[in-house]
Design an enzyme around this catalytic site. Structure first.
Site, PDB file in Angstrom:
ATOM      1  N   ASN A 156      38.613  43.694  41.987  1.00  0.00           N
ATOM      2  CA  ASN A 156      38.212  44.197  43.222  1.00  0.00           C
ATOM      3  C   ASN A 156      39.837  45.309  43.170  1.00  0.00           C
ATOM      4  O   ASN A 156      38.379  46.469  44.168  1.00  0.00           O
ATOM      5  CB  ASN A 156      38.517  43.506  43.889  1.00  0.00           C
ATOM      6  CG  ASN A 156      39.636  42.347  44.740  1.00  0.00           C
ATOM      7  OD1 ASN A 156      39.752  41.632  43.331  1.00  0.00           O
ATOM      8  ND2 ASN A 156      39.757  42.830  45.558  1.00  0.00           N
ATOM      9  N   GLN A 165      32.605  41.687  41.298  1.00  0.00           N
ATOM     10  CA  GLN A 165      32.422  43.369  41.029  1.00  0.00           C
ATOM     11  C   GLN A 165      31.889  44.427  40.506  1.00  0.00           C
ATOM     12  O   GLN A 165      31.997  44.665  39.875  1.00  0.00           O
ATOM     13  CB  GLN A 165      34.066  44.238  41.638  1.00  0.00           C
ATOM     14  CG  GLN A 165      35.053  43.254  42.544  1.00  0.00           C
ATOM     15  CD  GLN A 165      34.753  44.597  43.764  1.00  0.00           C
ATOM     16  OE1 GLN A 165      33.917  45.382  43.914  1.00  0.00           O
ATOM     17  NE2 GLN A 165      34.799  44.344  44.926  1.00  0.00           N
ATOM     18  N   CYS A 212      49.640  44.803  54.843  1.00  0.00           N
ATOM     19  CA  CYS A 212      49.881  45.249  56.470  1.00  0.00           C
ATOM     20  C   CYS A 212      49.087  44.595  56.881  1.00  0.00           C
ATOM     21  O   CYS A 212      49.694  44.237  58.279  1.00  0.00           O
ATOM     22  CB  CYS A 212      50.840  46.743  56.330  1.00  0.00           C
ATOM     23  SG  CYS A 212      51.484  46.921  54.754  1.00  0.00           S
TER      24      CYS A 212
HETATM   25  C1  LIG Z   1      36.650  39.707  43.707  1.00  0.00           C
HETATM   26  C2  LIG Z   1      36.121  39.419  44.812  1.00  0.00           C
HETATM   27  N1  LIG Z   1      35.998  38.091  44.712  1.00  0.00           N
HETATM   28  C3  LIG Z   1      35.351  37.373  45.926  1.00  0.00           C
HETATM   29  C4  LIG Z   1      35.867  38.405  47.354  1.00  0.00           C
HETATM   30  C5  LIG Z   1      35.453  37.331  48.143  1.00  0.00           C
HETATM   31  O1  LIG Z   1      33.404  38.003  48.644  1.00  0.00           O
HETATM   32  P1  LIG Z   1      33.112  38.006  49.981  1.00  0.00           P
HETATM   33  O2  LIG Z   1      33.397  38.623  51.451  1.00  0.00           O
HETATM   34  O3  LIG Z   1      31.366  37.527  49.954  1.00  0.00           O
HETATM   35  O4  LIG Z   1      33.902  36.397  50.091  1.00  0.00           O
HETATM   36  C6  LIG Z   1      35.674  39.502  46.884  1.00  0.00           C
HETATM   37  C7  LIG Z   1      35.436  40.307  48.272  1.00  0.00           C
HETATM   38  O5  LIG Z   1      36.799  41.517  48.647  1.00  0.00           O
HETATM   39  C8  LIG Z   1      36.001  40.633  46.189  1.00  0.00           C
HETATM   40  O6  LIG Z   1      35.961  41.684  45.702  1.00  0.00           O
END
Ligand SMILES: Cc1ncc(COP(=O)(O)O)c(C=O)c1O
Length: 387
Positions: free
Chosen positions: A149, A177, A327
């Site tokens: 992400n 992602q 932060c």
């Molecule tokens: C790689 C990844 N895993 C899990 C999540 C969590 O997703 P959710 O907001 O549906 O809990 C995100 C969200 O930013 C993510 O980017």
């Protein structure tokens, strides 16, 4: 006019999704009820499940809907601590996971589960040799994300999955992602389980899924995180978020036709952005820049300055980006992802993620480059770290 370059955090609703939501507001029945309203809602839910599964390359029975991908990831990892293996189980994950895997694994570690966090290269990729070395006879679960992400790097899931399959170890991947962002299908993936989230692909927040292949593992069970009714084949209690699921199906329907155009569009914006920033701003590091990456993501460390200061100054220019460091949540810790790449707090503190989506235009990119140049020059001018 605002310039939203934070599409890895969440995406705006697709117009087709808005329309599907408006048209579905009256399907208020509980899909578990036997009367007409319930049956209508159940049919809508079944149709939506089929559409989402088709888009992901799964079958409808393989999807368990959850409230978010964080819940899917928690269900997966905490299943390890909810069963008795007759020995102390061992989990392998990576140092660059989303907090919903990374922090959950740390939590389990504190509760006595053995956990190995695989290191990554300077470009943010795990090495299969290190996974091979980490596997032990007590390893019950390997969880490695697909696209990261923060930096967008794509892990060698095929090789990791094959290796786990040969060793008889359950393999889970956080694939939040990927769908809609890169060419993607689960039917080509050697994974036993995977997590997904609707709001990363132009649908609503508060809806996720856990994909489960029919398990080959007699000694490993998925244990529900939420007990209660018999929804979702007993794996996840709670009345289904039917509106969220219908909206997600609408997103899948349009993304099927739009994905190639979207990938080409965001790639051209991202590549132009990185070329220009490299030409016009010195002392930068493009994190994960030499690895296979999501075409929508650019993560750049600007030396001598703080990511938060850059973010806030860009926000004053109506440009929305993000920084991986925590932060904003009251901690001054740098991003664990960028730290895993460089082990250098200065590089990690100065990192900013720019993530592009279907609504972005060249104007957004040009405005961002101009504002970034001004911001970096200003902040370096007052930074005690500048040479
Ligand atoms: C790689 C990844 N895993 C899990 C999540 C969590 O997703 P959710 O907001 O549906 O809990 C995100 C969200 O930013 C993510 O980017």
């Amino acid at each position: 006019m605002s310039h939203y370059l934070d599409n890895n955090a969440t995406t705006p609703l697709h117009p087709a999704v808005k329309e599907a939501i408006t048209q579905s507001l009256d399907y208020y029945g509980n899909p578990g009820s036997m009367h007409q309203q319930g049956r209508v809602a159940k049919q809508k839910l079944d149709d939506a499940r089929e559409e989402i599964a088709g888009f992901l390359g799964a079958t409808p029975e393989q999807l368990t809907f959850t409230s978010c991908a964080s819940e899917s990831n928690n269900t997966m990892l905490k299943s390890v601590s909810s069963q008795d293996f007759g020995f102390t189980p061992h989990i392998i994950t990576t140092g660059i996971e989303h907090p919903s895997v990374f922090n959950t694994a740390q939590y389990l570690q504190k509760r006595g589960i053995d956990v190995t966090f695989l290191p990554v290269t300077n470009d943010g990729i795990i090495e299969i040799a290190s996974l091979q070395k980490a596997l032990r006879k007590e390893t019950v679960l390997v969880s490695i994300m697909h696209a990261n992400n923060e930096i967008g790097t794509i892990q060698p899931i095929e090789e990791a999955g094959e290796l786990c399959s040969q060793r008889g170890v359950f393999f889970h991947s956080d694939m939040v992602q990927s769908p809609g962002k890169i060419p993607f299908s689960l039917n080509k993936m050697p994974v036993d389980a995977a997590s997904f989230s609707a709001h990363k692909m132009y649908a609503l927040k508060g809806i996720g899924a856990l994909y489960l292949k029919k398990s080959r593992f007699k000694n490993f069970s998925i244990i529900p995180l939420i007990h209660g009714g018999h929804q979702e084949a007993g794996l996840r209690a709670g009345t289904e978020n039917s509106l969220g699921i219908i909206a997600w199906a609408a997103a899948c329907r349009v993304m099927k036709d739009e994905i190639d155009t979207e990938i080409a569009h965001v790639k051209s914006l991202r590549d132009f952005f990185e070329t220009k920033v490299t030409e016009e701003i010195n002392d930068i590091v493009i994190n994960g820049g030499n690895a296979p990456r999501k075409p929508c993501t650019s993560n750049i460390s600007f030396k001598y300055i703080e990511g938060e200061s850059i973010l806030l100054r860009l926000d004053m220019n109506d440009i929305a980006v993000s920084t991986g460091s925590a932060c904003s949540t009251g901690s001054l810790d740098p991003s664990h992802v960028i730290m895993a790449l460089h082990d250098n707090p200065e590089t990690a503190h100065g990192s900013i993620r720019f993530s592009f989506g279907r609504e972005n235009s060249m104007e957004d990119v040009e405005r961002t480059i101009a504002a970034l140049k001004e911001t970096v020059t200003f902040l370096r001018g007052i930074s005690p770290l500048s040479p």
